[in-house]
Design a protein around this motif. Structure first.
Motif, PDB file in Angstrom:
ATOM      1  N   LYS A   1       0.795  -1.232   0.000  1.00  0.00           N
ATOM      2  CA  LYS A   1       0.000   0.000   0.000  1.00  0.00           C
ATOM      3  C   LYS A   1       0.835   1.293   0.000  1.00  0.00           C
ATOM      4  O   LYS A   1       0.593   2.167  -0.840  1.00  0.00           O
ATOM      5  CB  LYS A   1      -0.956  -0.046   1.207  1.00  0.00           C
ATOM      6  CG  LYS A   1      -1.907   1.108   1.335  1.00  0.00           C
ATOM      7  CD  LYS A   1      -3.239   0.828   0.615  1.00  0.00           C
ATOM      8  CE  LYS A   1      -4.110   2.051   0.523  1.00  0.00           C
ATOM      9  NZ  LYS A   1      -4.642   2.492   1.821  1.00  0.00           N
ATOM     10  N   PRO A   2       1.788   1.457   0.932  1.00  0.00           N
ATOM     11  CA  PRO A   2       2.535   2.724   0.956  1.00  0.00           C
ATOM     12  C   PRO A   2       3.269   2.989  -0.369  1.00  0.00           C
ATOM     13  O   PRO A   2       3.361   4.136  -0.807  1.00  0.00           O
ATOM     14  CB  PRO A   2       3.553   2.527   2.090  1.00  0.00           C
ATOM     15  CG  PRO A   2       3.003   1.415   2.923  1.00  0.00           C
ATOM     16  CD  PRO A   2       2.234   0.531   1.995  1.00  0.00           C
ATOM     17  N   LEU A   3       3.742   1.909  -0.997  1.00  0.00           N
ATOM     18  CA  LEU A   3       4.437   2.110  -2.276  1.00  0.00           C
ATOM     19  C   LEU A   3       3.438   2.480  -3.371  1.00  0.00           C
ATOM     20  O   LEU A   3       3.762   3.252  -4.280  1.00  0.00           O
ATOM     21  CB  LEU A   3       5.242   0.865  -2.657  1.00  0.00           C
ATOM     22  CG  LEU A   3       6.364   0.478  -1.685  1.00  0.00           C
ATOM     23  CD1 LEU A   3       7.217  -0.641  -2.258  1.00  0.00           C
ATOM     24  CD2 LEU A   3       7.264   1.684  -1.340  1.00  0.00           C
ATOM     25  N   LYS A   4       2.220   1.952  -3.255  1.00  0.00           N
ATOM     26  CA  LYS A   4       1.168   2.330  -4.215  1.00  0.00           C
ATOM     27  C   LYS A   4       0.924   3.835  -4.166  1.00  0.00           C
ATOM     28  O   LYS A   4       0.745   4.491  -5.191  1.00  0.00           O
ATOM     29  CB  LYS A   4      -0.146   1.611  -3.867  1.00  0.00           C
ATOM     30  CG  LYS A   4      -0.339   0.361  -4.676  1.00  0.00           C
ATOM     31  CD  LYS A   4      -1.772  -0.126  -4.576  1.00  0.00           C
ATOM     32  CE  LYS A   4      -1.829  -1.526  -5.191  1.00  0.00           C
ATOM     33  NZ  LYS A   4      -2.700  -2.446  -4.488  1.00  0.00           N
ATOM     34  N   ILE A   5       0.913   4.359  -2.939  1.00  0.00           N
ATOM     35  CA  ILE A   5       0.694   5.806  -2.770  1.00  0.00           C
ATOM     36  C   ILE A   5       1.806   6.591  -3.468  1.00  0.00           C
ATOM     37  O   ILE A   5       1.561   7.571  -4.171  1.00  0.00           O
ATOM     38  CB  ILE A   5       0.644   6.158  -1.263  1.00  0.00           C
ATOM     39  CG1 ILE A   5      -0.571   5.473  -0.615  1.00  0.00           C
ATOM     40  CG2 ILE A   5       0.620   7.665  -1.049  1.00  0.00           C
ATOM     41  CD1 ILE A   5      -0.607   5.575   0.902  1.00  0.00           C
ATOM     42  N   LEU A   6       3.045   6.109  -3.290  1.00  0.00           N
ATOM     43  CA  LEU A   6       4.182   6.796  -3.917  1.00  0.00           C
ATOM     44  C   LEU A   6       4.127   6.674  -5.443  1.00  0.00           C
ATOM     45  O   LEU A   6       4.439   7.621  -6.169  1.00  0.00           O
ATOM     46  CB  LEU A   6       5.503   6.226  -3.393  1.00  0.00           C
ATOM     47  CG  LEU A   6       5.784   6.470  -1.906  1.00  0.00           C
ATOM     48  CD1 LEU A   6       7.072   5.781  -1.476  1.00  0.00           C
ATOM     49  CD2 LEU A   6       5.876   7.977  -1.618  1.00  0.00           C
ATOM     50  N   ILE A   7       3.710   5.508  -5.902  1.00  0.00           N
ATOM     51  CA  ILE A   7       3.612   5.289  -7.355  1.00  0.00           C
ATOM     52  C   ILE A   7       2.593   6.255  -7.961  1.00  0.00           C
ATOM     53  O   ILE A   7       2.846   6.893  -8.980  1.00  0.00           O
ATOM     54  CB  ILE A   7       3.221   3.824  -7.653  1.00  0.00           C
ATOM     55  CG1 ILE A   7       4.422   2.900  -7.384  1.00  0.00           C
ATOM     56  CG2 ILE A   7       2.720   3.661  -9.089  1.00  0.00           C
ATOM     57  CD1 ILE A   7       4.093   1.426  -7.329  1.00  0.00           C
ATOM     58  N   GLU A   8       1.442   6.363  -7.297  1.00  0.00           N
ATOM     59  CA  GLU A   8       0.398   7.234  -7.815  1.00  0.00           C
ATOM     60  C   GLU A   8       0.857   8.674  -7.928  1.00  0.00           C
ATOM     61  O   GLU A   8       0.583   9.363  -8.894  1.00  0.00           O
ATOM     62  CB  GLU A   8      -0.818   7.169  -6.898  1.00  0.00           C
ATOM     63  CG  GLU A   8      -2.060   6.746  -7.644  1.00  0.00           C
ATOM     64  CD  GLU A   8      -3.122   6.277  -6.682  1.00  0.00           C
ATOM     65  OE1 GLU A   8      -3.594   7.124  -5.905  1.00  0.00           O
ATOM     66  OE2 GLU A   8      -3.444   5.069  -6.711  1.00  0.00           O
ATOM     67  N   LYS A   9       1.603   9.107  -6.926  1.00  0.00           N
ATOM     68  CA  LYS A   9       1.998  10.522  -6.882  1.00  0.00           C
ATOM     69  C   LYS A   9       3.251  10.806  -7.731  1.00  0.00           C
ATOM     70  O   LYS A   9       3.348  11.846  -8.353  1.00  0.00           O
ATOM     71  CB  LYS A   9       2.244  10.884  -5.404  1.00  0.00           C
ATOM     72  CG  LYS A   9       2.819  12.248  -5.175  1.00  0.00           C
ATOM     73  CD  LYS A   9       1.756  13.308  -5.018  1.00  0.00           C
ATOM     74  CE  LYS A   9       2.421  14.658  -4.787  1.00  0.00           C
ATOM     75  NZ  LYS A   9       1.509  15.722  -4.547  1.00  0.00           N
ATOM     76  N   PHE A  10       4.211   9.883  -7.721  1.00  0.00           N
ATOM     77  CA  PHE A  10       5.537  10.230  -8.259  1.00  0.00           C
ATOM     78  C   PHE A  10       5.970   9.479  -9.512  1.00  0.00           C
ATOM     79  O   PHE A  10       7.100   9.634  -9.957  1.00  0.00           O
ATOM     80  CB  PHE A  10       6.604  10.040  -7.180  1.00  0.00           C
ATOM     81  CG  PHE A  10       6.462  10.974  -6.021  1.00  0.00           C
ATOM     82  CD1 PHE A  10       6.479  12.350  -6.208  1.00  0.00           C
ATOM     83  CD2 PHE A  10       6.307  10.480  -4.736  1.00  0.00           C
ATOM     84  CE1 PHE A  10       6.356  13.218  -5.136  1.00  0.00           C
ATOM     85  CE2 PHE A  10       6.192  11.338  -3.654  1.00  0.00           C
ATOM     86  CZ  PHE A  10       6.211  12.714  -3.852  1.00  0.00           C
ATOM     87  N   THR A  11       5.108   8.617 -10.078  1.00  0.00           N
ATOM     88  CA  THR A  11       5.527   8.003 -11.332  1.00  0.00           C
ATOM     89  C   THR A  11       4.659   8.531 -12.470  1.00  0.00           C
ATOM     90  O   THR A  11       3.461   8.734 -12.266  1.00  0.00           O
ATOM     91  CB  THR A  11       5.444   6.461 -11.314  1.00  0.00           C
ATOM     92  OG1 THR A  11       4.117   6.083 -11.038  1.00  0.00           O
ATOM     93  CG2 THR A  11       6.396   5.851 -10.319  1.00  0.00           C
TER      94      THR A  11
END
Ligand code: TXA
Ligand code: MG
Length: 319
Positions: free
Chosen positions: A75-85
């Motif tokens: 989940k936390p990496l999903k949040i980063l993916i959504e915002k920063f990729t």
């Protein structure tokens, strides 16, 4: 020497044939190969003179395209993916059986990156396979941020460099992954730790001096160019002993009186850390090509991209 061109069709064709090319990204240039052809992956290690225990990043145009190669995204990496990729961030994710041990050096996570550079995006959109790409420098040297950097060092060994101009970020991607429920930063890079923490709370940051690095390429002298490199600080410049003719200086924002102009590079007179990051590797290369014996490097403020810059400077000076 390699052909330097913007010809995407040729770049795709060469990758399809299992040849290696220089690939632009916003962080640094990559030495790109078709990850579905084992001989192409092997030649990446050969061309870079890189030990096989140092795993490779797989590049895709989107996270959707990477899906078959990973098992799940916490989940936390999903949040980063959504915002920063797409962007200057690399994710360590549990690998699917489609990813070979040669790519991951036998580890159970694979590194995935979605670069935002428009030409890298166009290239990656056109291919049907993952593109493995470490930075396009010989092992142990600083990463390239211009096509000419790649050509100078690897031009005899690869046929083609896709010309995407100067890298805008200029420092490698930030590498993130999970340990239990905690987000970890394994390499400080083009996206600041602060930006990550704003979204997912406090993260664990591995220090560059870690003796057992989780990212094996983070070994201590990984960024050392050919001179004797030393740290110095502007505050103690009065007491620094150096020969002005045989010494070079890379400073953050100020010049040093008494040192010939050509032996000094100021990273950002306006104290802009993003600009300093984009110029750092170029400055190290420029200094490395000069007839100086000692290169003095100044640390920058330890915030935002300054943390990644200082990490690379400490590596270059083995301190
Ligand atoms: O900005 C970048 O990340 C550039 C551009 C070309 O994408 N690539 C790059 O790749 O810097 P490289 O290979 O020079 O550095 C990747 C780092 C290495 O330190 C490697 O050890 C680590 O990522 N790494 C790769 N796969 C890993 C894995 N499965 N587990 C832990 N570390 C990994
Ligand atoms: Mg590298």
């Amino acid at each position: 020497m390699a052909e330097i061109s913007k010809d995407l069709v040729k770049a795709v064709k060469l990758l399809e044939e299992g040849k290696l090319i220089g690939m632009p990204t916003e962080t640094v240039y990559g030495l790109a190969g078709n990850a579905s052809i084992p001989s192409a992956v092997l030649s990446i290690f050969e061309v870079k003179n890189r030990p096989k225990f140092d795993p490779l990043i797989l590049h895709f145009s989107s996270m959707d395209k990477a899906e078959p190669y990973i098992i799940e995204i916490p989940k936390p990496l999903k949040i980063l993916i959504e915002k920063f990729t797409p962007g200057p961030l690399t994710f360590l994710l549990p690998k699917s059986p489609l990813v070979s041990d040669l790519i991951t050096a036998g580890l159970d996570r694979v590194a995935i990156r979605i670069p935002t550079h428009p030409l890298a995006q166009s290239l990656l959109e056109r291919v049907t396979f993952p593109v493995a790409a470490p930075s396009a420098n010989p092992f142990g040297y600083v990463s390239p941020t211009k096509p000419s950097h790649v050509n100078d060092q690897l031009g005899e060994k690869i046929p083609f460099i896709l010309d995407g101009g100067d890298c805008t970020v200029g420092i490698e991607s930030t590498i993130v992954g999970m340990e239990l429920d905690k987000v970890c930063v394994y390499r400080k890079g083009g996206l600041s730790v602060e930006a990550i923490e704003e979204l997912v709370g406090e993260v664990k940051v591995y220090s560059q001096s870690s003796s057992k690095p989780a990212a094996p390429g983070m070994l201590h002298s990984h960024y050392a160019p050919n001179k004797v490199n030393k740290l110095f600080s502007m505050e103690s410049i009065e007491s620094l002993e150096f020969d002005p003719k045989s010494s070079g200086f890379v400073t953050f924002s100020e010049t040093i009186a008494g040192v010939p102009k050509e032996n000094q590079i100021v990273l950002s007179p306006n104290k802009d850390l993003n600009i300093a990051a984009s110029r750092l590797f170029s400055a190290l290369r420029e200094m490395d090509n000069k007839e100086i014996k000692t290169l003095f490097l100044e640390l920058v403020p330890e915030v935002a991209l300054g943390r990644a810059i200082n990490d690379r400077i400490r590596r270059a000076t083995n301190s």
